[in-house]
Write a protein that holds these residues in place. Structure first.
Motif, short mmCIF file in Angstrom:
data_model
loop_
_atom_site.label_atom_id
_atom_site.label_comp_id
_atom_site.label_asym_id
_atom_site.label_seq_id
_atom_site.Cartn_x
_atom_site.Cartn_y
_atom_site.Cartn_z
N TRP A 162 0.77 -1.04 -0.03
CA TRP A 162 -0.04 0.13 -0.10
C TRP A 162 0.86 1.20 -0.06
CZ3 TRP A 162 -5.47 0.42 0.75
CH2 TRP A 162 -6.23 -1.00 0.62
N ALA A 163 0.40 2.42 -0.41
CA ALA A 163 1.05 3.69 -0.31
C ALA A 163 0.28 4.72 0.47
CB ALA A 163 1.11 4.14 -1.89
N ASN A 164 1.23 5.76 0.66
CA ASN A 164 0.46 6.84 1.60
C ASN A 164 -0.38 6.32 2.68
OD1 ASN A 164 1.60 8.69 -0.18
ND2 ASN A 164 -0.12 8.17 -1.92
N LYS A 165 0.15 5.69 3.52
CA LYS A 165 -0.78 4.93 4.86
C LYS A 165 -0.79 6.21 5.83
CE LYS A 165 2.18 1.55 4.56
NZ LYS A 165 2.78 0.14 4.99
N GLN A 166 -1.85 6.41 6.51
CA GLN A 166 -1.99 7.41 7.46
C GLN A 166 -2.11 6.50 8.72
OE1 GLN A 166 -1.99 10.59 6.17
NE2 GLN A 166 -1.40 9.52 4.77
N PRO A 167 -1.51 7.26 9.96
CA PRO A 167 -1.39 6.74 11.17
C PRO A 167 -2.92 6.22 11.43
CG PRO A 167 -0.16 8.46 10.90
CD PRO A 167 -1.13 8.64 9.48
N SER A 168 -3.81 6.70 11.27
CA SER A 168 -5.25 6.34 11.85
C SER A 168 -5.79 5.33 11.26
CB SER A 168 -6.23 7.57 12.00
OG SER A 168 -6.49 7.94 10.68
N TRP A 169 -5.37 4.72 10.10
CA TRP A 169 -6.06 3.79 9.29
C TRP A 169 -6.00 2.44 9.92
CZ3 TRP A 169 -3.26 0.12 5.14
CH2 TRP A 169 -4.27 -0.73 4.61
N ASP A 170 -6.91 1.80 10.22
CA ASP A 170 -7.01 0.43 10.79
C ASP A 170 -6.63 -0.83 10.25
OD1 ASP A 170 -9.02 0.13 9.43
OD2 ASP A 170 -10.63 -0.18 10.80
N GLY A 171 -6.27 -0.60 8.77
CA GLY A 171 -5.87 -1.79 8.06
C GLY A 171 -6.74 -2.45 7.12
N ARG A 172 -7.87 -2.06 7.48
CA ARG A 172 -8.90 -2.90 6.55
C ARG A 172 -9.65 -2.08 5.51
NH1 ARG A 172 -9.40 -4.64 11.86
NH2 ARG A 172 -9.42 -6.80 11.97
N ALA A 173 -9.83 -2.37 4.33
CA ALA A 173 -10.59 -1.74 3.21
C ALA A 173 -11.27 -2.77 2.47
CB ALA A 173 -9.32 -0.96 2.40
N THR A 174 -12.31 -2.15 1.88
CA THR A 174 -13.07 -3.03 0.80
C THR A 174 -12.97 -2.18 -0.49
OG1 THR A 174 -14.72 -3.52 2.29
CG2 THR A 174 -15.44 -3.73 0.16
N ILE A 175 -12.47 -2.93 -1.55
CA ILE A 175 -11.96 -2.38 -2.86
C ILE A 175 -13.16 -2.90 -3.94
CG2 ILE A 175 -10.45 -2.19 -4.70
CD1 ILE A 175 -9.63 -1.22 -1.77
N TYR A 176 -13.98 -1.92 -4.52
CA TYR A 176 -14.97 -2.16 -5.59
C TYR A 176 -14.30 -1.89 -7.07
CZ TYR A 176 -17.76 -1.94 -1.30
OH TYR A 176 -18.51 -2.32 -0.34
N SER A 177 -14.08 -2.88 -7.90
CA SER A 177 -13.32 -2.56 -9.05
C SER A 177 -14.61 -3.04 -10.17
CB SER A 177 -12.35 -3.60 -9.40
OG SER A 177 -11.54 -3.31 -8.18
N LEU A 178 -14.67 -2.27 -11.53
CA LEU A 178 -15.33 -2.60 -12.57
C LEU A 178 -14.34 -2.47 -13.63
CD1 LEU A 178 -18.14 -3.27 -13.76
CD2 LEU A 178 -18.44 -0.86 -14.05
N THR A 179 -14.15 -3.27 -14.70
CA THR A 179 -13.31 -3.15 -15.68
C THR A 179 -14.04 -3.74 -16.97
OG1 THR A 179 -12.24 -5.33 -15.40
CG2 THR A 179 -11.25 -3.39 -14.46
N LEU A 180 -13.71 -2.94 -18.23
CA LEU A 180 -14.13 -3.48 -19.51
C LEU A 180 -12.82 -3.85 -20.32
CD1 LEU A 180 -16.34 -3.82 -21.72
CD2 LEU A 180 -16.11 -1.42 -22.37
N ASP A 181 -12.64 -5.26 -20.70
CA ASP A 181 -11.42 -5.60 -21.30
C ASP A 181 -11.64 -5.89 -22.70
OD1 ASP A 181 -9.74 -5.94 -18.57
OD2 ASP A 181 -11.02 -7.51 -18.35
#
Length: 415
Positions: free
Chosen positions: A393-412
């Protein structure tokens, strides 16, 4: 001389053209062919406390920089193939994607001359895909694989996508299957961003060699691979800290000089060891990949990674689930200086260059691929990531708890 030839494969091709055979043996329309591929992507990160990255070649991603990002997965590639005669061909591939400097400047991803004297032997010289692990040389072609992107926990820590060099592939039937052995050697050329600074690590001139053993039997494919990279260049600005740690004023302390030797990048080695299996039979597909990365510098952590993916096709839809994990193995090295104001700056910099607080990262993914028509697909994927101190990961902030949900949509699509 060797570096010159592998760096300019298309010039080599033009030099060889007169002696490669009679072009009139082939119809004009068969001599050259142009193709391409592209991905249009959108990524939304549930947290704005850190940037989710596709791999370590990117400096910024989705989250802290911008929660909705259209450049993380988007790319465009063009490929020109030339068939000179029955044994000699050439390929050049240009790729535009988000790079270490946040630009989309096209770069030569492939550029080689290939010699195939028979069905059992193939040799190439030029810029080649780095494919010691499965699906590596096609990971930019979104249409060629099932998920939105190759699992980040596994592929994200392997940013090398090509080398300038030579390779040889030998094929031989064994039982009812086909075995392939590849041996490759050359030099890395890419640049990797250094998180927390504007600098990049230049891999240019770093010797890289390795290969794989692959066996394909009906619906099964197995591969084991190994590669070794010897780092030629130092991290920008690291020399200053190393010189301070080796200065005569600090030699009365037992640790600084040894810490400098352990932390330096130049002259150190990185090894990649991988094993994978794919089962593809009708609607059912199973993928299992494992790898180990070993480094002789404390500035980059040893780590183990793997993933398991299950998919089942129903008409034009292919839903899939996967679990991936990366486990860094980091041992804290003490610089050996007292924690007093006189040494605070040196101690602080020393802590920054060794990633000792890193924890595991794991990801649960759920997605679906919809094959809209031939050569065109639409994918949607949700990733639940847990990795507070992950190095991916990049640009991590001190208050981040380490969890995230990533939503992705792609057209190939390919054309």
């Amino acid at each position: 001389m060797f570096r010159y030839l592998i760096r300019y494969p298309l010039m080599l091709l033009l030099m060889l053209l007169p002696g490669l055979g009679r072009a009139e043996e082939y119809a004009e329309q068969d001599l050259f062919s142009l193709s391409g591929f592209a991905t249009l992507g959108a990524v939304y990160n549930s947290t704005d406390q850190a940037d989710f990255l596709r791999d370590l070649s990117q400096r910024e991603g989705a989250g802290y920089t911008r929660q909705l990002d259209f450049g993380l997965d988007s790319l465009l590639g063009l490929q020109l193939d030339a068939k000179i005669n029955a044994e000699v061909s050439a390929s050049a591939q240009l790729l535009s994607h988000r790079r270490y400097d946040n630009s989309y400047t096209p770069e030569l991803n492939w550029g080689f001359v290939k010699y195939t004297p028979n069905d059992s032997v193939q040799a190439r010289i030029g810029r080649l895909g780095f494919d010691v692990y499965m699906q590596a040389d096609s990971r930019s072609v979104g249409y060629s694989y099932l998920p939105v992107r190759p699992p980040v926990d596994y592929y994200g820590g392997l940013p090398i996508s090509y080398l300038d060099g030579v390779d040889v592939v030998l094929k031989h039937p064994i039982g009812e299957g086909i075995a392939r052995l590849e041996l490759a050697m050359g030099y890395a050329r890419e640049k990797l961003p250094v998180q927390g600074s504007d600098h990049s690590l230049d891999l240019s001139g770093s010797p890289l060699w390795g290969g794989y053993l692959d066996y394909q039997l009906q619906n099964w494919q197995f591969r084991v691979g190994y590669a070794r990279l010897n780092l030629e260049n130092e991290l920008p600005d690291l020399d200053l800290l190393l010189n301070v740690l080796r200065s005569p004023q600090l030699q009365s302390f037992p640790g600084p000089a040894q810490f400098a030797d352990d932390a330096m990048i130049k002259g150190k080695m990185v090894e990649f060891i991988s094993a994978g299996m794919i089962y593809d039979n009708g609607p059912l597909q199973i993928q299992l990949m494992l790898r180990r990365l070993l480094a002789t510098t404390i500035s980059y952590p040893d780590n183990d990674a793997g993933y398991l993916m299950l998919a089942y096709r129903v008409g034009p839809f292919t839903p899939y689930v996967s679990y991936s994990i990366v486990k860094p193995k980091v041992i804290k090295h003490d610089v050996g200086l007292p924690d007093i104001p006189a040494f605070s700056q040196v101690n602080g910099l020393s802590r920054l260059i060794q990633p000792y607080p890193l924890n595991d990262q794991s990801t649960y993914s759920l997605g679906v691929r919809y094959d809209v028509m031939r050569n065109l697909d639409l994918k949607f994927q949700v990733d639940r990531v847990d990795g507070r101190d992950s190095f991916q990961w990049a640009n991590k902030q001190p208050s981040w708890d380490g969890r995230a949900t990533i939503y992705s949509l792609t057209l190939d699509f390919i054309f």
